[in-house]
Design an enzyme around this catalytic site. Structure first.
Site, PDB file in Angstrom:
ATOM      1  N   ASP A 159     -21.509  73.636  -5.459  1.00 51.47           N
ATOM      2  CA  ASP A 159     -22.242  72.995  -6.759  1.00 51.47           C
ATOM      3  C   ASP A 159     -23.230  74.425  -7.018  1.00 51.47           C
ATOM      4  O   ASP A 159     -23.139  75.339  -6.078  1.00 51.47           O
ATOM      5  CB  ASP A 159     -23.225  72.003  -6.277  1.00 51.47           C
ATOM      6  CG  ASP A 159     -24.407  71.708  -7.252  1.00 51.47           C
ATOM      7  OD1 ASP A 159     -23.943  71.732  -8.499  1.00 51.47           O
ATOM      8  OD2 ASP A 159     -25.528  71.746  -6.982  1.00 51.47           O
ATOM      9  N   LEU A 160     -23.389  74.601  -8.321  1.00 52.32           N
ATOM     10  CA  LEU A 160     -24.170  75.782  -8.693  1.00 52.32           C
ATOM     11  C   LEU A 160     -25.651  75.780  -8.692  1.00 52.32           C
ATOM     12  O   LEU A 160     -26.142  76.422  -7.635  1.00 52.32           O
ATOM     13  CB  LEU A 160     -23.662  76.148 -10.124  1.00 52.32           C
ATOM     14  CG  LEU A 160     -24.118  77.558 -10.696  1.00 52.32           C
ATOM     15  CD1 LEU A 160     -23.860  78.758  -9.810  1.00 52.32           C
ATOM     16  CD2 LEU A 160     -23.710  77.627 -12.273  1.00 52.32           C
ATOM     17  N   ASP A 161     -26.287  74.796  -9.539  1.00 50.88           N
ATOM     18  CA  ASP A 161     -27.710  74.623  -9.525  1.00 50.88           C
ATOM     19  C   ASP A 161     -28.273  74.338  -8.221  1.00 50.88           C
ATOM     20  O   ASP A 161     -27.857  73.309  -7.755  1.00 50.88           O
ATOM     21  CB  ASP A 161     -28.145  73.714 -10.657  1.00 50.88           C
ATOM     22  CG  ASP A 161     -27.747  74.409 -12.125  1.00 50.88           C
ATOM     23  OD1 ASP A 161     -28.089  75.409 -12.445  1.00 50.88           O
ATOM     24  OD2 ASP A 161     -26.731  73.737 -12.763  1.00 50.88           O
ATOM     25  N   LYS A 201     -21.250  63.499 -11.526  1.00 44.56           N
ATOM     26  CA  LYS A 201     -21.508  62.809 -10.220  1.00 44.56           C
ATOM     27  C   LYS A 201     -22.267  61.656 -10.382  1.00 44.56           C
ATOM     28  O   LYS A 201     -23.262  61.583 -10.940  1.00 44.56           O
ATOM     29  CB  LYS A 201     -21.965  64.111  -9.554  1.00 44.56           C
ATOM     30  CG  LYS A 201     -21.272  65.226  -9.475  1.00 44.56           C
ATOM     31  CD  LYS A 201     -22.114  66.539  -8.997  1.00 44.56           C
ATOM     32  CE  LYS A 201     -21.424  67.836  -9.092  1.00 44.56           C
ATOM     33  NZ  LYS A 201     -22.308  69.046  -9.106  1.00 44.56           N
ATOM     34  N   LYS A 221     -32.470  66.710 -10.902  1.00 42.11           N
ATOM     35  CA  LYS A 221     -31.304  67.508 -10.156  1.00 42.11           C
ATOM     36  C   LYS A 221     -30.035  66.973 -10.200  1.00 42.11           C
ATOM     37  O   LYS A 221     -29.756  65.754  -9.702  1.00 42.11           O
ATOM     38  CB  LYS A 221     -31.870  67.908  -8.639  1.00 42.11           C
ATOM     39  CG  LYS A 221     -33.011  68.822  -8.846  1.00 42.11           C
ATOM     40  CD  LYS A 221     -33.508  69.522  -7.788  1.00 42.11           C
ATOM     41  CE  LYS A 221     -34.621  70.344  -7.745  1.00 42.11           C
ATOM     42  NZ  LYS A 221     -35.201  70.676  -6.628  1.00 42.11           N
ATOM     43  N   SER A 270     -19.514  71.916 -10.758  1.00 42.35           N
ATOM     44  CA  SER A 270     -20.936  71.994 -11.411  1.00 42.35           C
ATOM     45  C   SER A 270     -21.024  71.327 -12.457  1.00 42.35           C
ATOM     46  O   SER A 270     -19.941  71.233 -13.456  1.00 42.35           O
ATOM     47  CB  SER A 270     -21.427  73.392 -11.643  1.00 42.35           C
ATOM     48  OG  SER A 270     -22.467  73.269 -12.489  1.00 42.35           O
ATOM     49  N   ALA A 271     -22.007  70.420 -12.703  1.00 43.98           N
ATOM     50  CA  ALA A 271     -22.132  69.575 -14.037  1.00 43.98           C
ATOM     51  C   ALA A 271     -22.575  70.397 -15.122  1.00 43.98           C
ATOM     52  O   ALA A 271     -22.692  69.982 -16.258  1.00 43.98           O
ATOM     53  CB  ALA A 271     -23.149  68.420 -13.687  1.00 43.98           C
ATOM     54  N   SER A 272     -22.963  71.541 -14.903  1.00 42.34           N
ATOM     55  CA  SER A 272     -23.416  72.577 -15.754  1.00 42.34           C
ATOM     56  C   SER A 272     -22.471  72.735 -16.891  1.00 42.34           C
ATOM     57  O   SER A 272     -21.442  73.640 -16.440  1.00 42.34           O
ATOM     58  CB  SER A 272     -24.261  73.620 -15.444  1.00 42.34           C
ATOM     59  OG  SER A 272     -24.877  74.695 -16.294  1.00 42.34           O
ATOM     60  N   SER A 291     -30.460  63.583 -18.598  1.00 47.29           N
ATOM     61  CA  SER A 291     -31.732  64.096 -18.364  1.00 47.29           C
ATOM     62  C   SER A 291     -32.542  63.711 -19.318  1.00 47.29           C
ATOM     63  O   SER A 291     -33.733  63.447 -19.257  1.00 47.29           O
ATOM     64  CB  SER A 291     -31.487  65.550 -18.087  1.00 47.29           C
ATOM     65  OG  SER A 291     -30.830  66.111 -16.876  1.00 47.29           O
ATOM     66  N   THR A 295     -31.944  77.349 -10.443  1.00 50.07           N
ATOM     67  CA  THR A 295     -32.119  77.226 -12.015  1.00 50.07           C
ATOM     68  C   THR A 295     -32.905  76.120 -12.223  1.00 50.07           C
ATOM     69  O   THR A 295     -33.420  75.929 -13.489  1.00 50.07           O
ATOM     70  CB  THR A 295     -30.811  76.972 -12.696  1.00 50.07           C
ATOM     71  OG1 THR A 295     -30.079  75.942 -11.914  1.00 50.07           O
ATOM     72  CG2 THR A 295     -30.077  78.068 -12.620  1.00 50.07           C
ATOM     73  N   SER A 344     -26.684  65.073 -15.836  1.00 52.77           N
ATOM     74  CA  SER A 344     -26.046  65.751 -16.858  1.00 52.77           C
ATOM     75  C   SER A 344     -27.314  66.029 -17.828  1.00 52.77           C
ATOM     76  O   SER A 344     -28.283  65.431 -17.656  1.00 52.77           O
ATOM     77  CB  SER A 344     -24.877  65.042 -17.571  1.00 52.77           C
ATOM     78  OG  SER A 344     -25.605  63.875 -18.150  1.00 52.77           O
ATOM     79  N   GLU A 383     -23.713  70.688  -1.521  1.00 50.91           N
ATOM     80  CA  GLU A 383     -24.230  70.375  -2.717  1.00 50.91           C
ATOM     81  C   GLU A 383     -26.015  69.950  -2.082  1.00 50.91           C
ATOM     82  O   GLU A 383     -26.286  69.853  -1.002  1.00 50.91           O
ATOM     83  CB  GLU A 383     -23.826  68.642  -2.733  1.00 50.91           C
ATOM     84  CG  GLU A 383     -23.050  68.452  -3.951  1.00 50.91           C
ATOM     85  CD  GLU A 383     -23.749  68.554  -5.191  1.00 50.91           C
ATOM     86  OE1 GLU A 383     -25.024  68.688  -5.322  1.00 50.91           O
ATOM     87  OE2 GLU A 383     -23.093  68.650  -6.280  1.00 50.91           O
ATOM     88  N   ASP A 384     -26.749  70.185  -3.321  1.00 47.48           N
ATOM     89  CA  ASP A 384     -28.216  69.798  -3.137  1.00 47.48           C
ATOM     90  C   ASP A 384     -28.686  68.662  -3.553  1.00 47.48           C
ATOM     91  O   ASP A 384     -29.931  68.135  -3.511  1.00 47.48           O
ATOM     92  CB  ASP A 384     -28.987  70.817  -3.683  1.00 47.48           C
ATOM     93  CG  ASP A 384     -28.996  70.893  -5.237  1.00 47.48           C
ATOM     94  OD1 ASP A 384     -27.987  70.980  -5.646  1.00 47.48           O
ATOM     95  OD2 ASP A 384     -29.971  71.209  -5.699  1.00 47.48           O
TER      96      ASP A 384
HETATM   97  C1  G6P Z   1     -26.809  70.712 -12.994  1.00 52.69           C
HETATM   98  C2  G6P Z   1     -28.434  70.586 -12.694  1.00 52.69           C
HETATM   99  C3  G6P Z   1     -29.055  69.587 -13.650  1.00 52.69           C
HETATM  100  C4  G6P Z   1     -28.454  70.061 -15.145  1.00 52.69           C
HETATM  101  C5  G6P Z   1     -26.908  69.950 -15.057  1.00 52.69           C
HETATM  102  C6  G6P Z   1     -26.457  70.260 -16.539  1.00 52.69           C
HETATM  103  O1  G6P Z   1     -26.306  69.587 -12.446  1.00 52.69           O
HETATM  104  O2  G6P Z   1     -28.601  70.204 -11.325  1.00 52.69           O
HETATM  105  O3  G6P Z   1     -30.508  69.692 -13.732  1.00 52.69           O
HETATM  106  O4  G6P Z   1     -29.052  68.921 -15.890  1.00 52.69           O
HETATM  107  O5  G6P Z   1     -26.366  70.707 -14.393  1.00 52.69           O
HETATM  108  O6  G6P Z   1     -26.777  71.471 -16.936  1.00 52.69           O
HETATM  109  P1  G6P Z   1     -26.607  72.076 -18.163  1.00 52.69           P
HETATM  110  O7  G6P Z   1     -26.777  73.626 -18.001  1.00 52.69           O
HETATM  111  O8  G6P Z   1     -25.096  71.672 -18.635  1.00 52.69           O
HETATM  112  O9  G6P Z   1     -27.669  71.578 -19.169  1.00 52.69           O
HETATM  113 MG    MG Z   2     -27.308  70.968  -7.914  1.00 54.00          MG
END
Ligand code: G6P
Ligand code: MG
Length: 218
Positions: free
Chosen positions: A10-12, A146, A46, A115-117, A53, A18, A49, A170-171
């Site tokens: 996972d990234l964040d 997720k 955390k 990552s979901a980001s 959020s 972040t 998406s 994963e965190d």
């Molecule tokens: C990760 C973070 C979330 C964030 C999501 C989407 O899972 O932990 O806090 O909302 O990514 O990130 P993005 O960069 O697409 O807004």
């Molecule tokens: Mg994370």
């Protein structure tokens, strides 16, 4: 369980913190809508998406917004978030992450991102980490969030390994559930009380190694 051939990160909250930038951007959005948003509230976002959020944020503020406004606000939040992300440097890679990547490379273990980001590529490029990854799956490649295992299964597939040969880092609770749902082993990064479904939990990567991962998973 099979031999370990790949690690999916996972990234964040795992590779980089972040959450603090997400927090500033969500807080200014909430304040603009006339309510406060605390760091404790931020914990709920955390691993969640961007659109989900915003829904949680609306719940906290007790506001109801139509879909068009939601999309506009999410884009606005992301613009502010990007201002911070684009200032990030490799100094912000969390302690021990790079050494662990080097250790995996030396052992012939493949590395993937899960990552979901939707900003994952920008972040990896800012951190100069992109060359370490053999496969990258982010929020632009998946349709199910997720705890659905889609993001990790895609990573395994791109690498050409079965889930039982992959270990996820994963965190977030939802991320750990995603790994389990995908049939993968999982190392939690953070506190064992929160991440109790992981195979084992470490506070971070400082002093961590392939050997420690192997023995922790036994
Ligand atoms: C990760 C973070 C979330 C964030 C999501 C989407 O899972 O932990 O806090 O909302 O990514 O990130 P993005 O960069 O697409 O807004
Ligand atoms: Mg994370």
């Amino acid at each position: 369980m099979g031999a370990i051939s790949a690690c999916i990160f996972d990234l964040d909250g795992v590779v980089v913190d972040t959450a603090k930038y997400h927090y500033i951007a969500w807080k200014s959005l909430a304040n603009g809508l006339g309510f406060d948003f605390t760091e404790e509230d931020n914990e709920r976002l955390k691993g969640v998406s961007r659109m989900r959020s915003l829904e949680i944020l609306m719940e906290i503020g007790g506001v109801d917004l139509d879909e068009e406004t939601q999309l506009k606000l999410a884009a606005k939040k992301n613009e502010e978030y990007l201002e911070y992300i684009l200032k990030m440097t490799p100094d912000e890679i969390l302690p021990g992450v790079k050494d662990f990547f080097e250790d995996l490379k030396a052992k012939g273990i493949k590395i993937a991102l899960g990552s979901a980001s939707k900003n994952a590529m920008t972040i990896l490029n800012q951190l100069e980490l992109t060359p370490y990854f053999d496969a990258i799956v982010d929020g632009t490649h998946v349709s199910k969030a997720k705890p659905d295992p889609e993001v990790f299964l895609k990573g395994a597939e791109l690498l050409g390994y079965d889930p039982e040969n992959c270990v996820v880092f994963e965190d977030a609770e939802a991320g750990i559930e995603a790994a389990i749902n995908g049939g993968m082993r999982c190392v939690g990064i953070g506190s064992p009380e929160v991440l109790n479904k992981a195979n084992f939990v470490v506070p971070g990567f400082e002093g961590f190694s392939f050997e420690k991962m192997e023995s922790g998973l036994k």
